[in-house]
Design a protein around this motif. Structure first.
Motif, PDB file in Angstrom:
ATOM      1  N   SER A   1       2.158   4.925  -4.976  1.00  9.33           N
ATOM      2  CA  SER A   1       1.354   3.702  -4.440  1.00  9.33           C
ATOM      3  C   SER A   1       1.357   2.456  -5.425  1.00  9.33           C
TER       4      SER A   1
ATOM      5  N   ASP B   1      -0.455   8.591  -3.554  1.00  5.76           N
ATOM      6  CA  ASP B   1      -1.288   8.700  -2.245  1.00  5.76           C
ATOM      7  C   ASP B   1      -0.354   9.474  -1.166  1.00  5.76           C
TER       8      ASP B   1
ATOM      9  N   GLN C   1      -0.245   4.104   5.066  1.00  2.00           N
ATOM     10  CA  GLN C   1      -1.045   4.826   3.954  1.00  2.00           C
ATOM     11  C   GLN C   1      -2.404   5.500   4.428  1.00  2.00           C
TER      12      GLN C   1
ATOM     13  N   THR D   1      -4.185   7.693   2.256  1.00  2.69           N
ATOM     14  CA  THR D   1      -5.383   7.942   1.167  1.00  2.69           C
ATOM     15  C   THR D   1      -5.123   6.787   0.229  1.00  2.69           C
ATOM     16  N   THR D   2      -6.336   6.166   0.063  1.00  3.70           N
ATOM     17  CA  THR D   2      -6.243   4.763  -0.849  1.00  3.70           C
ATOM     18  C   THR D   2      -7.262   4.833  -2.018  1.00  3.70           C
TER      19      THR D   2
END
Length: 327
Positions: free
Chosen positions: A281, A291, A304, A306-307
């Protein structure tokens, strides 16, 4: 008259049981979660398997063990993972659990290499890459770990086997050179019959592209998607790592992901609609923070999932049955 009445009632029951509403209810009872690997303690070299909903919510640690636990495949509602629990560091054996980590069981069989795997016959047989002194074959084992069959490829390097949809062939990463620097090692995808016959090279890395180091994936772990009968893999080319698809006969090579994202390992949802993958990411030149992302195959839309700041990789889809009271 009694027979006519019985026939009429039978027709009503049959029509109700086979109605579109009932079929839709059954379809709605199946959901997916994504299981994936998380580097939870870099100094302690601790990896765990997490799972979450496909939108990224309800993330939870489903292994909670010291050492290394990595998942590389899910079969139906079973998450298959390798672990060095109760043994030496990075000495892996195969285990299974569900999407919530409520039950764990060890699948017998040999010590394993760090490799992706696959199943056939409804998950009853698993193809693995064993670490057995003096042997150089993929093993097909049953759910109790007993050896069913060996597959010899004849190549110096072989890893990451994946069954064809009918279970008669496998696609895998291989090389005529051993996995070592400065000896001309370059991995490609190969297909071979489960009896070891008809070995053929499937992918050919672009000539003149020097952006992949010897240890980079020229052809990453493959996934044989059954709904379309295509094979997908990632490859480091032109400075980035992208997802490609190819037909089993070597035709139809196509790049699936854009230049703006550098991806890693991937898997498909069982219905063939979504691809999950890990990606840096931070971008090509940014920080290394992987991610989890999903991509709609038909539209190409990427989300996306997961962050956070965790190092997350190798997502696989796990089936979860939801109880529908209307059934």
């Amino acid at each position: 008259m009694k027979n006519l009445t019985y026939l009429f009632i039978t027709m009503i029951v049959f029509t109700y049981c086979s109605s579109p509403k009932s079929e839709e209810s059954v379809a709605e009872s199946m959901q997916y979660r994504i299981a994936y690997n998380v580097w939870t303690d870099k100094e302690g070299d601790n990896y765990e398997v997490f799972s979450m909903k496909t939108d990224g919510s309800d993330a939870r640690n489903i292994t909670n063990l010291s050492g290394v636990e990595w998942t590389y495949f899910a079969s139906g509602s079973d998450v298959l993972y390798i672990s060095d629990r109760d043994t030496c560091t990075r000495c892996y054996f195969l285990y299974s659990t569900d999407a919530y980590g409520t039950e764990h069981s060890k699948i017998g069989g040999p010590q394993l290499k760090d490799s992706w795997m696959s199943t056939r016959k409804g998950g009853e047989e698993i193809i693995v890459n064993p670490r057995v002194e003096g042997d150089s074959a993929f093993y097909i084992i049953n759910r109790q770990g007993a050896l069913v069959q060996k597959i010899y490829t004849g190549l110096s390097y072989y890893s990451d086997p994946c069954f064809s949809p009918d279970g008669t062939e496998i696609v895998f990463r291989g090389s005529e050179k051993r996995f070592r620097p400065n000896i001309g090692y370059q991995d490609e995808l190969y297909i071979v019959g489960v009896d070891g016959s008809n070995l053929r090279q499937l992918t050919y890395y672009p000539e003149g592209d020097t952006t992949a180091d010897w240890y980079s994936y020229h052809a990453g772990p493959p996934y044989w998607e059954p709904n379309r009968n295509i094979i997908t893999y990632h490859s480091k080319q032109q400075g980035g790592s992208y997802l490609f698809q190819i037909n089993p006969d070597g035709s139809g090579l196509k790049k699936l992901t854009p230049d703006s994202i550098t991806i890693g390992w991937h898997s498909w949802s069982p219905d063939g609609k979504l691809i999950a993958f890990d990606a840096n990411s931070g971008g090509k030149e940014g920080k290394m923070n992987f991610d989890i992302f999903t991509m709609d195959y038909e539209s190409g839309d990427i989300t996306q999932v997961t962050t956070d700041t965790l190092f997350e990789q190798a997502p696989v889809f796990v089936e979860v049955r939801k109880i529908n009271k209307n059934l």
